[in-house]
Design a protein around this motif. Structure first.
Motif, short mmCIF file in Angstrom:
data_model
loop_
_atom_site.label_atom_id
_atom_site.label_comp_id
_atom_site.label_asym_id
_atom_site.label_seq_id
_atom_site.Cartn_x
_atom_site.Cartn_y
_atom_site.Cartn_z
N ARG A 9 9.27 47.70 -8.50
CA ARG A 9 10.41 46.73 -8.95
C ARG A 9 9.87 46.04 -9.92
O ARG A 9 8.93 45.19 -9.57
CB ARG A 9 11.13 46.25 -7.71
CG ARG A 9 11.56 47.28 -6.53
CD ARG A 9 12.09 46.35 -5.45
NE ARG A 9 10.61 46.03 -4.62
CZ ARG A 9 10.65 45.16 -3.67
NH1 ARG A 9 11.71 44.28 -3.53
NH2 ARG A 9 9.56 44.82 -3.30
N VAL A 10 10.50 45.76 -11.00
CA VAL A 10 10.05 44.93 -12.03
C VAL A 10 11.26 43.96 -12.75
O VAL A 10 12.44 44.63 -13.10
CB VAL A 10 9.36 45.78 -13.22
CG1 VAL A 10 8.92 44.80 -14.51
CG2 VAL A 10 8.26 46.49 -12.87
N ALA A 11 11.26 42.80 -12.87
CA ALA A 11 12.19 41.87 -13.41
C ALA A 11 11.31 41.19 -14.45
O ALA A 11 10.47 40.57 -14.29
CB ALA A 11 12.66 40.92 -12.17
N LEU A 71 7.81 34.60 -2.21
CA LEU A 71 8.29 35.81 -1.41
C LEU A 71 8.34 36.94 -1.90
O LEU A 71 8.38 37.93 -1.33
CB LEU A 71 9.67 35.14 -0.79
CG LEU A 71 9.52 34.16 0.44
CD1 LEU A 71 10.91 33.52 0.63
CD2 LEU A 71 8.82 34.44 1.45
N LEU A 72 8.88 36.92 -3.33
CA LEU A 72 9.12 37.80 -3.98
C LEU A 72 7.69 38.84 -4.39
O LEU A 72 7.63 39.80 -4.35
CB LEU A 72 9.97 37.43 -5.44
CG LEU A 72 11.46 37.26 -5.17
CD1 LEU A 72 11.98 36.88 -6.39
CD2 LEU A 72 12.40 38.30 -4.48
N TYR A 73 6.98 37.84 -4.65
CA TYR A 73 5.55 38.28 -5.07
C TYR A 73 4.97 39.05 -3.62
O TYR A 73 4.34 40.12 -4.04
CB TYR A 73 4.69 37.25 -5.56
CG TYR A 73 3.20 37.17 -5.69
CD1 TYR A 73 2.62 38.14 -6.69
CD2 TYR A 73 2.24 36.86 -4.64
CE1 TYR A 73 1.13 38.26 -6.91
CE2 TYR A 73 0.88 37.02 -4.78
CZ TYR A 73 0.41 37.84 -5.74
OH TYR A 73 -0.78 37.92 -5.93
N GLU A 74 5.21 38.45 -2.69
CA GLU A 74 4.60 38.91 -1.51
C GLU A 74 5.31 40.19 -1.14
O GLU A 74 4.41 41.28 -0.45
CB GLU A 74 4.44 37.89 -0.34
CG GLU A 74 3.59 36.81 -0.31
CD GLU A 74 3.70 36.15 0.78
OE1 GLU A 74 2.76 35.26 1.21
OE2 GLU A 74 4.82 35.91 1.44
N ASN A 99 0.14 30.69 -10.18
CA ASN A 99 -0.76 31.76 -10.69
C ASN A 99 -0.18 33.24 -10.30
O ASN A 99 -0.45 34.08 -10.96
CB ASN A 99 -1.79 31.80 -9.81
CG ASN A 99 -2.70 30.62 -10.15
OD1 ASN A 99 -2.96 30.07 -11.58
ND2 ASN A 99 -3.73 30.04 -9.04
N PHE A 100 0.84 33.22 -9.40
CA PHE A 100 1.45 34.17 -8.91
C PHE A 100 2.83 34.52 -9.82
O PHE A 100 3.18 35.59 -9.88
CB PHE A 100 1.92 34.65 -7.31
CG PHE A 100 2.72 33.25 -6.99
CD1 PHE A 100 4.09 33.10 -6.92
CD2 PHE A 100 2.20 32.14 -6.49
CE1 PHE A 100 4.73 32.01 -6.67
CE2 PHE A 100 2.76 31.05 -5.75
CZ PHE A 100 4.01 30.92 -6.02
#
Length: 282
Positions: A61-63, A159-162, A224-225
């Motif tokens: 999933r890429v935004a 949260l999205l990164y995790e 960083n994330f």
């Protein structure tokens, strides 16, 4: 003036080309730059086709978020990014102002519904960051709503990164003079007048206020994330190519580099946000 199909029909030798250019006051350098841009664009778009296939196969999933002042070239870049992609696994999100019901919901809810599904790449023509710059500048939100957003957005993105959702955040940076030129060009072109609105006029009047909230946004939401990537866009074509290179450089997809075009972005055009970095829309 540019070379037309009629001009090119008459060309048999290089001398013919130069003669036609001189007689019609056509800039050869400008024409060659345009041809080079179009050739590079096609190769980068071919790379994006390979990237999209790989994202779909991997269920990723890429935004990709496009933010920036009005007329910075966000829509034009998105158009080139998506031009040859499969519409089944790519889409553009450009939300209108919230409804009465949405205004009563948690701010992020309507954006969550637009996030990419597995195997999909989504391009946001503006995003939840409306509340970081446009809304406080134009008084479309309360100070309390703004403060709550600024506090919540790093946690939201973490949260999205995790959850393994890849977010790329672009800020398209344009100078005040260049923005004014583009506004004037829109007003004089009947095909582009729809792009111009009273909010655009306000953008020039409230330039310094935009700058203040933009800098606040960077300092409080650059992580960083989920870092901010600054793109200098006074040269629209260059900005399109380099932002495409940046996205492609972030993935090790199957078939990467098959077009033989360089895929590392120019650091003079595109860079991570840093307080000491020179920006053109201060």
């Amino acid at each position: 003036m540019d070379f037309t199909a009629e001009h090119l029909k008459k060309v048999k030798t290089r001398d013919d080309l130069i003669e036609i250019a001189e007689k019609n006051d056509i800039s050869i350098a400008k024409t060659l730059n345009k041809l080079q841009y179009e050739a590079e664009l096609v190769m980068l778009q071919a790379e994006f086709v390979n990237l999209q296939k790989w994202i779909a196969q991997k269920g990723m999933r890429v935004a990709v978020i496009f933010e920036g002042r009005d007329a910075a070239g966000k829509g034009g870049s998105i158009k080139r990014f998506k031009e040859h992609l499969n519409p089944r696994t790519s889409r553009v999100v450009a939300l209108t102002k919230p409804t009465e019901v949405e205004r009563g919901q948690w701010y992020f809810r309507r954006y969550i519904k637009a996030l990419p599904n597995p195997g999909e790449i989504v391009f946001f023509d503006r995003s939840w960051y409306n509340r970081a710059v446009v809304e406080p500048v134009m008084d479309f939100c309360t100070p309390e709503q703004y403060e709550q957003f600024i506090m919540q957005v790093p946690e939201f993105e973490h949260l999205l990164y995790e959850d393994n959702l890849k977010i790329i955040k672009f800020w398209f940076s344009i100078s005040k003079d260049e923005q004014k030129k583009r506004f004037d060009a829109r007003l004089s072109n009947p095909l582009k007048q729809w792009k111009f609105s009273p909010v655009d006029v306000k953008g020039q009047e409230l330039w310094d206020k935009y700058t203040h909230f933009k800098e606040q946004m960077f300092s409080k939401t650059h992580t960083n994330f989920s870092p901010w990537i600054i793109v200098k866009t006074n040269d629209k074509k260059q900005a399109r190519l380099e932002s495409m290179r940046y996205v492609l450089s972030q993935f090790d997809y199957e078939g990467k580099g098959e077009s033989k075009i360089p895929l590392l972005p120019d650091p003079n055009v595109i860079m991570r946000y840093h307080r000491s970095a020179i920006q053109i829309d201060i």
